[in-house]
Design an enzyme around this catalytic site. Structure first.
Site, PDB file in Angstrom:
ATOM      1  CE1 TYR A 240      -3.627  -2.755   5.620  1.00  0.00           C
ATOM      2  CE2 TYR A 240      -3.300  -0.426   5.114  1.00  0.00           C
ATOM      3  CZ  TYR A 240      -3.532  -1.727   4.695  1.00  0.00           C
ATOM      4  OH  TYR A 240      -3.668  -1.985   3.348  1.00  0.00           O
TER       5      TYR A 240
ATOM      6  CE  LYS B  48      -1.318  -4.523   3.346  1.00  0.00           C
ATOM      7  NZ  LYS B  48      -1.602  -5.833   2.756  1.00  0.00           N
TER       8      LYS B  48
ATOM      9  CB  SER C 281      -0.859  -0.018   1.266  1.00  0.00           C
ATOM     10  OG  SER C 281      -1.440   1.238   1.484  1.00  0.00           O
TER      11      SER C 281
HETATM   12  P1  NAD Z   1     -10.749  -7.312   1.316  1.00  0.00           P
HETATM   13  O1  NAD Z   1     -10.946  -7.306   2.796  1.00  0.00           O
HETATM   14  O2  NAD Z   1     -11.943  -7.151   0.450  1.00  0.00           O
HETATM   15  O3  NAD Z   1      -9.986  -8.647   0.877  1.00  0.00           O
HETATM   16  C1  NAD Z   1      -9.097  -9.327   1.725  1.00  0.00           C
HETATM   17  C2  NAD Z   1      -9.512 -10.804   1.716  1.00  0.00           C
HETATM   18  O4  NAD Z   1      -8.616 -11.545   2.536  1.00  0.00           O
HETATM   19  C3  NAD Z   1     -10.933 -11.032   2.261  1.00  0.00           C
HETATM   20  O5  NAD Z   1     -11.638 -11.832   1.360  1.00  0.00           O
HETATM   21  C4  NAD Z   1     -10.682 -11.734   3.594  1.00  0.00           C
HETATM   22  O6  NAD Z   1     -11.739 -12.607   3.915  1.00  0.00           O
HETATM   23  C5  NAD Z   1      -9.369 -12.437   3.344  1.00  0.00           C
HETATM   24  N1  NAD Z   1      -8.556 -12.710   4.529  1.00  0.00           N
HETATM   25  C6  NAD Z   1      -8.214 -11.836   5.519  1.00  0.00           C
HETATM   26  N2  NAD Z   1      -7.420 -12.457   6.410  1.00  0.00           N
HETATM   27  C7  NAD Z   1      -7.257 -13.736   5.985  1.00  0.00           C
HETATM   28  C8  NAD Z   1      -6.544 -14.857   6.475  1.00  0.00           C
HETATM   29  N3  NAD Z   1      -5.844 -14.791   7.609  1.00  0.00           N
HETATM   30  N4  NAD Z   1      -6.591 -16.005   5.780  1.00  0.00           N
HETATM   31  C9  NAD Z   1      -7.317 -16.101   4.630  1.00  0.00           C
HETATM   32  N5  NAD Z   1      -8.006 -15.063   4.117  1.00  0.00           N
HETATM   33  C10 NAD Z   1      -7.973 -13.904   4.787  1.00  0.00           C
HETATM   34  O7  NAD Z   1      -9.663  -6.195   0.992  1.00  0.00           O
HETATM   35  P2  NAD Z   1      -9.189  -5.603  -0.409  1.00  0.00           P
HETATM   36  O8  NAD Z   1      -9.585  -4.178  -0.457  1.00  0.00           O
HETATM   37  O9  NAD Z   1      -9.551  -6.511  -1.501  1.00  0.00           O
HETATM   38  O10 NAD Z   1      -7.612  -5.621  -0.165  1.00  0.00           O
HETATM   39  C11 NAD Z   1      -6.794  -6.692  -0.601  1.00  0.00           C
HETATM   40  C12 NAD Z   1      -5.374  -6.432  -0.165  1.00  0.00           C
HETATM   41  O11 NAD Z   1      -4.941  -5.177  -0.705  1.00  0.00           O
HETATM   42  C13 NAD Z   1      -5.187  -6.320   1.349  1.00  0.00           C
HETATM   43  O12 NAD Z   1      -3.977  -6.936   1.691  1.00  0.00           O
HETATM   44  C14 NAD Z   1      -5.130  -4.840   1.582  1.00  0.00           C
HETATM   45  O13 NAD Z   1      -4.375  -4.517   2.733  1.00  0.00           O
HETATM   46  C15 NAD Z   1      -4.433  -4.351   0.324  1.00  0.00           C
HETATM   47  N6  NAD Z   1      -4.721  -2.932   0.018  1.00  0.00           N
HETATM   48  C16 NAD Z   1      -6.027  -2.528  -0.104  1.00  0.00           C
HETATM   49  C17 NAD Z   1      -6.298  -1.168  -0.347  1.00  0.00           C
HETATM   50  C18 NAD Z   1      -7.718  -0.684  -0.460  1.00  0.00           C
HETATM   51  O14 NAD Z   1      -7.940   0.535  -0.337  1.00  0.00           O
HETATM   52  N7  NAD Z   1      -8.706  -1.540  -0.714  1.00  0.00           N
HETATM   53  C19 NAD Z   1      -5.245  -0.249  -0.485  1.00  0.00           C
HETATM   54  C20 NAD Z   1      -3.936  -0.708  -0.387  1.00  0.00           C
HETATM   55  C21 NAD Z   1      -3.693  -2.061  -0.129  1.00  0.00           C
HETATM   56  N1  UFG Z   2     -12.808  11.139   3.205  1.00  0.00           N
HETATM   57  C1  UFG Z   2     -13.855  11.965   3.537  1.00  0.00           C
HETATM   58  N2  UFG Z   2     -14.980  11.391   4.070  1.00  0.00           N
HETATM   59  C2  UFG Z   2     -15.099  10.046   4.278  1.00  0.00           C
HETATM   60  C3  UFG Z   2     -14.017   9.205   3.939  1.00  0.00           C
HETATM   61  C4  UFG Z   2     -12.875   9.789   3.412  1.00  0.00           C
HETATM   62  O1  UFG Z   2     -13.800  13.180   3.355  1.00  0.00           O
HETATM   63  O2  UFG Z   2     -16.148   9.594   4.779  1.00  0.00           O
HETATM   64  C5  UFG Z   2     -11.611  11.738   2.598  1.00  0.00           C
HETATM   65  C6  UFG Z   2     -10.337  11.527   3.398  1.00  0.00           C
HETATM   66  O3  UFG Z   2     -10.196  12.532   4.366  1.00  0.00           O
HETATM   67  C7  UFG Z   2      -9.271  11.585   2.290  1.00  0.00           C
HETATM   68  C8  UFG Z   2      -9.992  10.984   1.080  1.00  0.00           C
HETATM   69  O4  UFG Z   2     -11.375  11.109   1.357  1.00  0.00           O
HETATM   70  O5  UFG Z   2      -8.966  12.920   1.995  1.00  0.00           O
HETATM   71  C9  UFG Z   2      -9.670   9.518   0.847  1.00  0.00           C
HETATM   72  O6  UFG Z   2      -9.910   8.789   2.049  1.00  0.00           O
HETATM   73  P1  UFG Z   2      -9.976   7.186   2.082  1.00  0.00           P
HETATM   74  O7  UFG Z   2     -10.312   6.783   3.474  1.00  0.00           O
HETATM   75  O8  UFG Z   2     -10.873   6.688   0.989  1.00  0.00           O
HETATM   76  O9  UFG Z   2      -8.514   6.766   1.668  1.00  0.00           O
HETATM   77  P2  UFG Z   2      -7.108   7.070   2.373  1.00  0.00           P
HETATM   78  O10 UFG Z   2      -6.279   7.783   1.369  1.00  0.00           O
HETATM   79  O11 UFG Z   2      -7.266   7.691   3.683  1.00  0.00           O
HETATM   80  O12 UFG Z   2      -6.544   5.615   2.646  1.00  0.00           O
HETATM   81  C10 UFG Z   2      -6.607   4.597   1.659  1.00  0.00           C
HETATM   82  C11 UFG Z   2      -6.828   3.234   2.319  1.00  0.00           C
HETATM   83  C12 UFG Z   2      -5.615   2.807   3.081  1.00  0.00           C
HETATM   84  C13 UFG Z   2      -4.420   2.860   2.202  1.00  0.00           C
HETATM   85  C14 UFG Z   2      -4.265   4.233   1.613  1.00  0.00           C
HETATM   86  C15 UFG Z   2      -3.131   4.204   0.626  1.00  0.00           C
HETATM   87  O13 UFG Z   2      -7.921   3.288   3.211  1.00  0.00           O
HETATM   88  O14 UFG Z   2      -5.787   1.465   3.496  1.00  0.00           O
HETATM   89  O15 UFG Z   2      -5.441   4.611   0.910  1.00  0.00           O
HETATM   90  O16 UFG Z   2      -2.790   5.476   0.220  1.00  0.00           O
HETATM   91  F1  UFG Z   2      -3.330   2.552   2.905  1.00  0.00           F
END
Ligand code: NAD
Ligand code: UFG
Length: 340
Positions: free
Chosen positions: A148, A152, A124
């Site tokens: 978190y 990572k 991330s």
């Molecule tokens: P998500 O929660 O939808 O998917 C994660 C999946 O992993 C889920 O299906 C969950 O059931 C499974 N899981 C969690 N722990 C587990 C375990 N111990 N064993 C087996 N399965 C397990 O999340 P996502 O948004 O699809 O994110 C996927 C990956 O990308 C994550 O590692 C997350 O940290 C990373 N990531 C997500 C974002 C975002 O904004 N969505 C941003 C940066 C990184």
């Molecule tokens: N925001 C609002 N209202 C809300 C939610 C978010 O104004 O209800 C704003 C936040 O303040 C920020 C922007 O929208 O300015 C984006 O916020 P998000 O929560 O959607 O995303 P972040 O950038 O805070 O964080 C996300 C993921 C993290 C990841 C990160 C990587 O949640 O897991 O991007 O850059 F690590």
């Protein structure tokens, strides 16, 4: 290629599994369904017109994981499984370290036991922490500011140590910026449980009427309109980045970080307007105080992914909003009320 996908039933995982199947790969998913529904994988199979193997197991369960590895003998692993809520990670740091860090160690051990040496890891942009300069490039110092993000960062280091110790091992660390949107069909998408923490799923819930109004966290940042700027990337582009990374690892060893973003920013108010245009709905919103821990601006330098992976995001903000709206309007309660 035979690909084992951990966390494949989740938001990004399900879109990536669909891309893998469509590209002709054989997929085995391991997911404990802690934050996902098996319905997502049923729909992926329908969309792909092909089946996949799916095992409900926790990646920390070494015995279960070994059995899956023995059975599927993957050429590569795409590793999404993990917990991802920043706020929750400050309340339950040990759960985050156990799941994300220990889970990855267990996974690498199970891979090693069957000679699997390629991994694509969901990292991330949060690993960068406070920006010392923008855009973030892959050489920017790392300094996550919450548990978190530290999971990572630590997992990146663990994977780097592992690739250095195993002959022929290769890893791509994909540092996602802000994934949003859904598959163009509207059949799969983001389905967070409870009240969403992130902007895009919050807006879509306001648009369908299940939440009343969006709180805009901060209107006094030093940005174009005072609200936070982020690099939103379409989940289908993100899915394709994994295919590009797997292809790259076919000929590369060592551990390589890549930013996965667009290199462009959108403010919160710009996102609201784009979503209103895509949905034809008004999004009631109110400027509120800043959210603790938020930065004003975050976006990616994307040259390395373009040069090395031959990958660039191709979908724009309108595509992100239109697809998210299609998914949410066709599935107001996500997968919960789905009959298929
Ligand atoms: P998500 O929660 O939808 O998917 C994660 C999946 O992993 C889920 O299906 C969950 O059931 C499974 N899981 C969690 N722990 C587990 C375990 N111990 N064993 C087996 N399965 C397990 O999340 P996502 O948004 O699809 O994110 C996927 C990956 O990308 C994550 O590692 C997350 O940290 C990373 N990531 C997500 C974002 C975002 O904004 N969505 C941003 C940066 C990184
Ligand atoms: N925001 C609002 N209202 C809300 C939610 C978010 O104004 O209800 C704003 C936040 O303040 C920020 C922007 O929208 O300015 C984006 O916020 P998000 O929560 O959607 O995303 P972040 O950038 O805070 O964080 C996300 C993921 C993290 C990841 C990160 C990587 O949640 O897991 O991007 O850059 F690590």
């Amino acid at each position: 290629m035979k690909v084992l996908v951990t966390g494949g039933a989740g938001y990004i995982g399900s879109h990536t599994v669909l891309s893998l199947l469509t590209a002709g790969h054989e997929v085995t998913v391991v997911d404990n369904l802690a934050n996902s529904s098996p319905e997502a994988l049923r729909r992926v199979e329908t969309l792909a017109g092909r089946s996949l193997a799916s095992v409900e197991a926790d990646i920390r369960d070494g015995r279960a994981l070994s059995a899956v590895m023995e059975q599927s003998r993957p050429d590569a692993v795409v590793h999404f499984a993990g917990l991802k809520a920043v706020g929750e990670s400050t309340e339950k740091p040990l759960e985050y370290y156990a799941n994300n860090v220990f889970g990855t160690v267990a996974l690498l051990k199970a891979m090693e036991a069957v000679g699997c040496r390629r991994i694509v890891f969901s990292s991330s942009a949060t690993v960068y922490g406070e920006a010392q300069y923008l855009p973030f490039d892959e050489a920017h110092p790392l300094g996550a500011t919450n548990p978190y993000g530290r999971t990572k960062h630590f997992v990146e280091e663990i994977i780097a140590d592992w690739t250095a110790s195993v002959d022929g091992a290769g890893a791509a660390l994909l540092r996602y910026f802000n994934p949003v949107g859904a598959h163009a069909s509207g059949r799969i998408g983001e389905d967070p449980s409870g009240i969403p923490n992130n902007l895009a799923p919050y807006i879509t819930r306001v648009a369908v009427g299940s939440l009343a109004s969006l709180s805009v966290f901060g209107g006094d940042y030093d940005t174009r309109d005072g609200t936070g700027e982020r690099d939103y990337v379409h989940v289908e582009d993100l899915a394709e980045a994994h295919l590009a990374a797997l292809e790259h690892l076919g000929g590369a060893t060592g551990c390589h970080p890549f930013n996965i973003g667009t290199g462009r920013t959108t403010t919160v108010l710009e996102m609201v307007r784009a979503f209103e245009a895509a949905s034809g709905r008004t999004i009631p919103h109110e400027i509120m105080p800043r959210r603790a821990g938020d930065v004003a601006c975050s976006y990616a330098a994307v040259d390395k992914a373009a040069a090395v992976l031959n990958w660039r995001a191709t979908r724009d903000l309108a595509d992100m909003c239109a697809s998210a709206w299609r998914w949410q309007s066709q599935n107001p309660a996500g997968y919960a009320d789905a009959s298929g």
